[in-house]
Scaffold this active site. Structure first.
Site, short mmCIF file in Angstrom:
data_model
loop_
_atom_site.label_atom_id
_atom_site.label_comp_id
_atom_site.label_asym_id
_atom_site.label_seq_id
_atom_site.Cartn_x
_atom_site.Cartn_y
_atom_site.Cartn_z
CD GLU A 1 -1.61 -8.37 16.29
OE1 GLU A 1 -1.40 -7.75 16.41
OE2 GLU A 1 -2.50 -9.39 16.58
NE ARG B 1 -1.19 -9.90 19.94
CZ ARG B 1 -1.14 -10.30 21.02
NH1 ARG B 1 0.29 -11.01 22.06
NH2 ARG B 1 -2.16 -9.21 22.06
CB SER C 1 -5.45 -6.37 16.36
OG SER C 1 -6.05 -6.47 17.66
C1 FAD Z 1 -11.85 -12.08 15.17
C2 FAD Z 1 -10.68 -11.96 15.64
C3 FAD Z 1 -10.24 -11.34 16.59
C4 FAD Z 1 -8.44 -11.35 16.96
N1 FAD Z 1 -8.37 -11.06 18.15
C5 FAD Z 1 -6.88 -11.71 18.53
C6 FAD Z 1 -6.51 -11.54 19.71
O1 FAD Z 1 -7.91 -11.03 21.18
N2 FAD Z 1 -5.25 -12.19 20.61
C7 FAD Z 1 -4.31 -12.06 19.77
O2 FAD Z 1 -3.16 -11.89 19.82
N3 FAD Z 1 -4.82 -12.28 17.92
C8 FAD Z 1 -6.04 -12.18 17.24
N4 FAD Z 1 -6.75 -12.25 16.50
C9 FAD Z 1 -5.70 -12.85 15.30
C10 FAD Z 1 -5.63 -14.76 15.34
O3 FAD Z 1 -6.48 -14.88 16.00
C11 FAD Z 1 -4.42 -14.61 15.91
O4 FAD Z 1 -3.06 -14.20 15.44
C12 FAD Z 1 -3.92 -16.28 16.02
O5 FAD Z 1 -3.17 -16.96 16.89
C13 FAD Z 1 -3.88 -17.19 14.79
O6 FAD Z 1 -3.57 -18.63 14.73
P1 FAD Z 1 -3.95 -19.41 12.98
O7 FAD Z 1 -4.13 -20.46 13.73
O8 FAD Z 1 -5.65 -18.91 12.64
O9 FAD Z 1 -2.93 -18.92 12.16
P2 FAD Z 1 -3.23 -18.31 11.41
O10 FAD Z 1 -3.72 -17.78 10.83
O11 FAD Z 1 -3.07 -19.42 9.69
O12 FAD Z 1 -1.07 -18.40 10.80
C14 FAD Z 1 -0.88 -17.43 11.73
C15 FAD Z 1 1.13 -17.41 11.24
O13 FAD Z 1 1.54 -18.45 12.21
C16 FAD Z 1 1.71 -19.42 11.33
N5 FAD Z 1 1.35 -20.70 11.87
C17 FAD Z 1 0.61 -21.51 11.90
N6 FAD Z 1 0.28 -22.39 11.94
C18 FAD Z 1 1.70 -22.68 12.66
C19 FAD Z 1 1.83 -24.14 12.99
N7 FAD Z 1 1.75 -25.17 13.21
N8 FAD Z 1 3.99 -23.99 13.00
C20 FAD Z 1 4.30 -23.60 12.78
N9 FAD Z 1 4.25 -21.92 11.99
C21 FAD Z 1 2.80 -21.67 12.25
C22 FAD Z 1 1.83 -19.49 9.53
O14 FAD Z 1 2.60 -19.75 9.13
C23 FAD Z 1 1.51 -18.03 9.92
O15 FAD Z 1 2.68 -17.37 9.35
C24 FAD Z 1 -8.13 -11.94 15.98
C25 FAD Z 1 -8.36 -12.29 14.23
C26 FAD Z 1 -9.97 -12.64 14.20
C27 FAD Z 1 -10.60 -12.67 13.69
#
Ligand code: FAD
Length: 311
Positions: free
Chosen positions: A303, A183, A233
């Site tokens: 996380e 992560r 999570s």
């Molecule tokens: C129902 C549910 C299930 C999930 N299951 C999983 C799973 O199985 N495995 C898992 O790993 N995660 C899981 N997650 C968490 C989440 O989906 C992941 O962490 C995902 O990768 C976040 O992506 P996001 O685009 O929404 O990022 P955001 O939540 O918008 O941002 C997360 C971080 O990434 C940074 N960021 C985003 N885009 C960029 C960019 N282009 N450049 C630089 N920094 C950036 C942001 O600044 C922030 O610090 C789950 C979430 C939910 C709601």
């Protein structure tokens, strides 16, 4: 600070059309938790030039800012965010198959994981199935090295196109130089922006890939509280254990404060059962951490990323 922000917003509006610069925009509209007060400004940039321009301005004025993906791993304060939230859109939502090597694709940072999975399945490209049900964007997944079912994004990414935090130094970084770990990637340490990722896959029949995606989706839906808003999570997997198991052993399933609850279905998730505030979620997280620590001696680390708030 307020003056800095309003001057920054004015300067941003000289390049980015006003309809993509939202003032006092509730972050609850942009997070999967459906929680979060207003950001001073919420700016959507549609290409690298706009992103570089906005980053140069915020660097120059010193305005607080952050780039977000699809908001699926964020817990934003009830007070909101006193700076500029930057979201990638437009040209960042692309996916292109390499003409010379059909097993390679370049995916823009704003492309959703679900849409990426659908494209790869249709085109008979395998290797991304593990990630098909992870909410969020490719940018967020690369930043977090998202993973599920034994796979991590680092397993499929070859190179990543990035930009420095001040909008300069566009370059392509190798998988090794991204320093992926659980992560985590070096993007977090160095604050670099992820613009796109080149992924390498293997060819397989679309129906075989679709069957594996469906199987994992079924497993996810039967184990996770997917019908409630959450950020996935809540805590990282601690060394030598599982957060969900530790939380369950401490008898915390269903523990509720206001609208925030430790899910009955999967105790690793704090869910929003209706009208939860950020403070409700933090109160649940604090109680879970303290109880698990006193029962097991293990301190759970969040996380979910805490924005303008803390435990
Ligand atoms: C129902 C549910 C299930 C999930 N299951 C999983 C799973 O199985 N495995 C898992 O790993 N995660 C899981 N997650 C968490 C989440 O989906 C992941 O962490 C995902 O990768 C976040 O992506 P996001 O685009 O929404 O990022 P955001 O939540 O918008 O941002 C997360 C971080 O990434 C940074 N960021 C985003 N885009 C960029 C960019 N282009 N450049 C630089 N920094 C950036 C942001 O600044 C922030 O610090 C789950 C979430 C939910 C709601």
């Amino acid at each position: 600070m307020k003056e800095t922000i309003s001057k920054t917003i004015e300067r941003i509006c000289s390049k980015v059309p006003e309809d993509r610069v939202l003032r006092n925009e509730p972050m609850s509209r942009h997070t999967s938790f459906r929680i979060g007060g207003p950001a001073a400004a919420f700016v959507t940039v549609n290409n690298e030039e706009e992103l570089a321009y906005v980053l140069a301005i915020v660097t120059d004025t010193g305005a607080e800012h952050m780039v977000i993906g699809n908001g699926s791993n964020l817990l934003v304060s009830d007070e909101g965010y006193p700076g500029i939230m930057i979201k990638l859109g437009g040209e960042f939502e692309s996916i292109i198959r390499d003409e010379e090597d059909p097993c390679r694709v370049r995916v823009g940072a704003a492309m959703l994981m679900s849409r990426t999975s659908a494209f790869l399945t249709e085109n008979g490209l395998s290797g991304f199935e593990f990630a098909s049900g992870i909410p969020g964007s490719i940018g967020g997944a690369v930043f977090m090295n998202a993973g599920a079912y034994g796979g991590e994004i680092k397993d499929v990414v070859r190179t990543v196109r990035v930009m420095d935090p001040d909008g300069t130094n566009l370059r392509t970084v190798s998988n090794e130089d991204m320093q992926f770990s659980y992560r985590h990637s070096m993007a977090e340490d160095e604050g670099i922006l992820i613009l796109s990722a080149e992924m390498e896959l293997t060819e397989d029949a679309p129906e075989e890939i679709a069957a594996r995606v469906a199987e994992l989706q079924f497993r996810r839906n039967s184990k996770q509280p997917v019908n409630y808003p959450s950020a996935g999570s809540t805590f990282k997997r601690p060394v030598g254990g599982y957060a969900a198991a530790l939380i369950e052993q401490s008898g915390l399933k269903g523990y509720t404060v206001g609208g925030a609850q430790v899910s009955e279905k999967h105790s690793g998730f704090v869910i929003n059962i209706g009208g939860a505030s950020c403070e409700d979620v933090l109160a649940v997280m604090r109680h879970v951490r303290e109880t698990v620590y006193s029962d097991s001696g293990i301190m759970l680390e969040p996380e979910v990323r805490l924005i303008n708030c803390s435990l």
